[in-house]
Scaffold this motif. Structure first.
Motif, PDB file in Angstrom:
ATOM      1  N   ASP A  79       0.856  -1.186   0.000  1.00 55.38           N
ATOM      2  CA  ASP A  79       0.000   0.000   0.000  1.00 55.38           C
ATOM      3  C   ASP A  79       0.893   1.238   0.000  1.00 55.38           C
ATOM      4  O   ASP A  79       1.734   1.412   0.893  1.00 55.38           O
ATOM      5  CB  ASP A  79      -0.913  -0.018   1.232  1.00 55.38           C
ATOM      6  CG  ASP A  79      -1.768   1.217   1.328  1.00 55.38           C
ATOM      7  OD1 ASP A  79      -2.324   1.639   0.302  1.00 55.38           O
ATOM      8  OD2 ASP A  79      -1.870   1.786   2.443  1.00 55.38           O
ATOM      9  N   ILE A  80       0.705   2.104  -0.986  1.00 57.86           N
ATOM     10  CA  ILE A  80       1.646   3.185  -1.272  1.00 57.86           C
ATOM     11  C   ILE A  80       1.162   4.518  -0.717  1.00 57.86           C
ATOM     12  O   ILE A  80      -0.012   4.884  -0.869  1.00 57.86           O
ATOM     13  CB  ILE A  80       1.859   3.312  -2.791  1.00 57.86           C
ATOM     14  CG1 ILE A  80       2.421   2.011  -3.362  1.00 57.86           C
ATOM     15  CG2 ILE A  80       2.763   4.496  -3.114  1.00 57.86           C
ATOM     16  CD1 ILE A  80       3.820   1.660  -2.904  1.00 57.86           C
ATOM     17  N   GLY A  81       2.084   5.276  -0.141  1.00 59.96           N
ATOM     18  CA  GLY A  81       1.772   6.606   0.368  1.00 59.96           C
ATOM     19  C   GLY A  81       2.051   7.692  -0.649  1.00 59.96           C
ATOM     20  O   GLY A  81       2.919   7.557  -1.509  1.00 59.96           O
ATOM     21  N   THR A  82       1.311   8.794  -0.532  1.00 57.76           N
ATOM     22  CA  THR A  82       1.499   9.943  -1.427  1.00 57.76           C
ATOM     23  C   THR A  82       1.531  11.277  -0.677  1.00 57.76           C
ATOM     24  O   THR A  82       1.834  12.303  -1.285  1.00 57.76           O
ATOM     25  CB  THR A  82       0.369  10.024  -2.472  1.00 57.76           C
ATOM     26  OG1 THR A  82      -0.897  10.129  -1.798  1.00 57.76           O
ATOM     27  CG2 THR A  82       0.372   8.802  -3.375  1.00 57.76           C
ATOM     28  N   ARG A  83       1.221  11.279   0.631  1.00 61.96           N
ATOM     29  CA  ARG A  83       1.157  12.518   1.407  1.00 61.96           C
ATOM     30  C   ARG A  83       2.037  12.390   2.655  1.00 61.96           C
ATOM     31  O   ARG A  83       2.253  11.294   3.175  1.00 61.96           O
ATOM     32  CB  ARG A  83      -0.288  12.825   1.835  1.00 61.96           C
ATOM     33  CG  ARG A  83      -1.236  13.043   0.655  1.00 61.96           C
ATOM     34  CD  ARG A  83      -0.982  14.359  -0.024  1.00 61.96           C
ATOM     35  NE  ARG A  83      -1.903  14.599  -1.131  1.00 61.96           N
ATOM     36  CZ  ARG A  83      -1.636  14.335  -2.404  1.00 61.96           C
ATOM     37  NH1 ARG A  83      -0.477  13.783  -2.740  1.00 61.96           N
ATOM     38  NH2 ARG A  83      -2.516  14.597  -3.362  1.00 61.96           N
ATOM     39  N   HIS A  84       2.489  13.534   3.157  1.00 68.81           N
ATOM     40  CA  HIS A  84       3.415  13.521   4.283  1.00 68.81           C
ATOM     41  C   HIS A  84       2.795  12.963   5.553  1.00 68.81           C
ATOM     42  O   HIS A  84       3.502  12.476   6.436  1.00 68.81           O
ATOM     43  CB  HIS A  84       3.923  14.944   4.553  1.00 68.81           C
ATOM     44  CG  HIS A  84       2.866  15.888   5.036  1.00 68.81           C
ATOM     45  ND1 HIS A  84       1.854  16.369   4.211  1.00 68.81           N
ATOM     46  CD2 HIS A  84       2.662  16.451   6.266  1.00 68.81           C
ATOM     47  CE1 HIS A  84       1.086  17.182   4.904  1.00 68.81           C
ATOM     48  NE2 HIS A  84       1.551  17.251   6.148  1.00 68.81           N
TER      49      HIS A  84
END
Length: 297
Positions: free
Chosen positions: A38-43
Motif C-alpha cells: 500500500d503506497i503513500g502519497t502525502r506527508h
C-alpha cells in the motif's frame, strides 16, 4: 500468487468502503497473494492508512484469512510532488520522517510492515515547467527545481533508514537520473515504468528494479512489438508487477476502477510476452519482492 507492489488502499476504501476492503483482502488471500504494498502519497497519510487497513482486516470473518492478510500487507510512506508539498518541502519531509518513526515503533498497528519510502519523484507531465517553458499556471523555474530537491530529500531519508524507494518518474527521465546520481542511492523501484529499453538499461545498471502495470496491456498497436521487447529485456531478478489501483486497469477491464484482483490480467500479458507460464512469473515476482524488501515468504 499474484503479488502487487503498488496500490492505494485508502483511495479504494474512500470509494467502496471498509466492508469492500475486507472482501478484497479475502479475494487476494484466496489467490494465495503473499505480498501487497500500500503506497503513500502525502506527508501525513501513513498512520491513517494503517488505521484504514486495520478496519478492513477487522471485518474479515475468517481468522486464518485475516492473519494471512495481515502478513501479506505492507506499507510505504512518501510525498508525491504536488505544488503545495513542494513549496513546503522541508516541513513535509520532516513530518514524513516522524510518521515513519511512529510506524516502526512498538506501538504501531503494523510493526515491521513499513518497508519503503515513496512514492516520490518527478512528474513533468503535470508539473510542466522549467527550461522548456511548458509551464502551467502557477509553475515557474523555482518550483520546478524544488520538485527535484524534495525528491532528493526523500532519497536521503530512505538511505538514512536503509529502505528501498518507490520512484515516480513521468516525462522526466534525465532529471530523475540526475537526482538519483546526485544522492547516489540506488535501491528501489521505478514504478509504472513508461520509458524505453535505453532508459531501462541505465536504471538497471544502477541496480534499480522496474515495475510494470496495466498500461502495458493497452499499448498502441504500432508500438506493441516495442513494448514486448522491453518486457523481455528486463532481467528476471529485476522485474516487478503492480496495479497502481485505483488507476490503470488492464485490458479487458480498461475504464473500470482498478483493484489488486485485476492484476492477473497483467501477469498473463507479461508471461505471454516473456514466453513463460503465469505460475513461473508469479514465483519470479514473489522472489524479487522478498529480495528487495527483505520480507519473509
Amino acid at each position: 500468487m499474484y503479488s502487487d507492489t503498488h496500490f492505494h488502499l485508502n483511495y479504494l476504501i474512500q470509494k467502496f468502503g471498509s466492508a469492500w476492503g475486507a472482501s478484497l483482502f479475502s479475494g487476494m488471500i484466496a489467490r494465495d497473494c503473499s505480498f501487497a504494498l500500500d503506497i503513500g502519497t502525502r506527508h501525513n497519510d501513513l498512520l491513517p492508512r494503517m488505521e484504514t487497513a486495520k478496519e478492513c482486516l477487522d471485518l474479515m470473518d475468517d481468522t486464518a484469512s485475516r492473519d494471512k492478510a495481515r502478513r501479506m500487507l505492507f506499507f510505504s510512506a512518501g510525498i508525491w510532488p504536488d505544488e503545495e508539498a513542494i513549496k513546503n518541502r522541508s516541513g513535509r519531509v520532516a513530518c514524513l520522517g516522524q510518521q515513519i518513526a511512529l510506524a516502526r515503533s512498538g506501538t504501531s498497528l503494523f510493526p515491521g510492515n513499513l518497508i519503503a519510502v515513496g512514492e516520490c519523484g518527478l512528474d513533468h507531465h503535470w508539473n510542466a515547467a522549467g527550461a522548456d517553458k511548458r509551464s502551467g499556471e502557477g509553475w515557474d523555474d523555482a518550483l520546478f527545481r524544488g520538485e527535484s530537491e524534495m525528491f532528493m530529500m526523500q532519497l536521503e531519508l530512505a538511505r538514512t533508514l536503509s529502505l528501498p524507494v518507490i520512484v515516480h518518474s513521468r516525462d522526466a527521465f534525465d532529471d530523475t537520473l540526475s537526482c538519483i546520481d546526485e544522492v547516489a542511492y540506488n535501491r528501489g523501484i521505478i514504478h509504472c515504468y513508461s520509458y524505453g529499453i535505453a532508459e531501462a538499461r541505465q536504471f538497471l545498471d544502477r541496480g534499480w528494479h522496474i515495475a510494470l502495470g496495466g498500461a502495458v496491456t493497452y499499448t498502441k498497436k504500432r508500438l506493441m512489438e516495442e513494448m514486448r521487447q522491453l518486457i523481455r529485456f528486463i532481467p528476471d531478478d529485476r522485474l516487478l508487477l503492480e496495479t497502481d489501483a485505483p488507476y490503470l486497469a488492464p485490458v479487458p477491464c480498461r475504464g473500470q476502477v482498478n483493484n489488486p484482483l485485476l492484476i492477473s490480467h497483467t501477469y498473463e500479458f507479461i508471461a505471454a510476452a516473456r514466453g513463460v507460464d503465469v505460475e513461473s512469473l508469479c514465483r519470479t515476482v514473489d522472489g524479487n519482492c522478498r529480495a528487495l524488501f527483505g520480507t519473509e515468504e
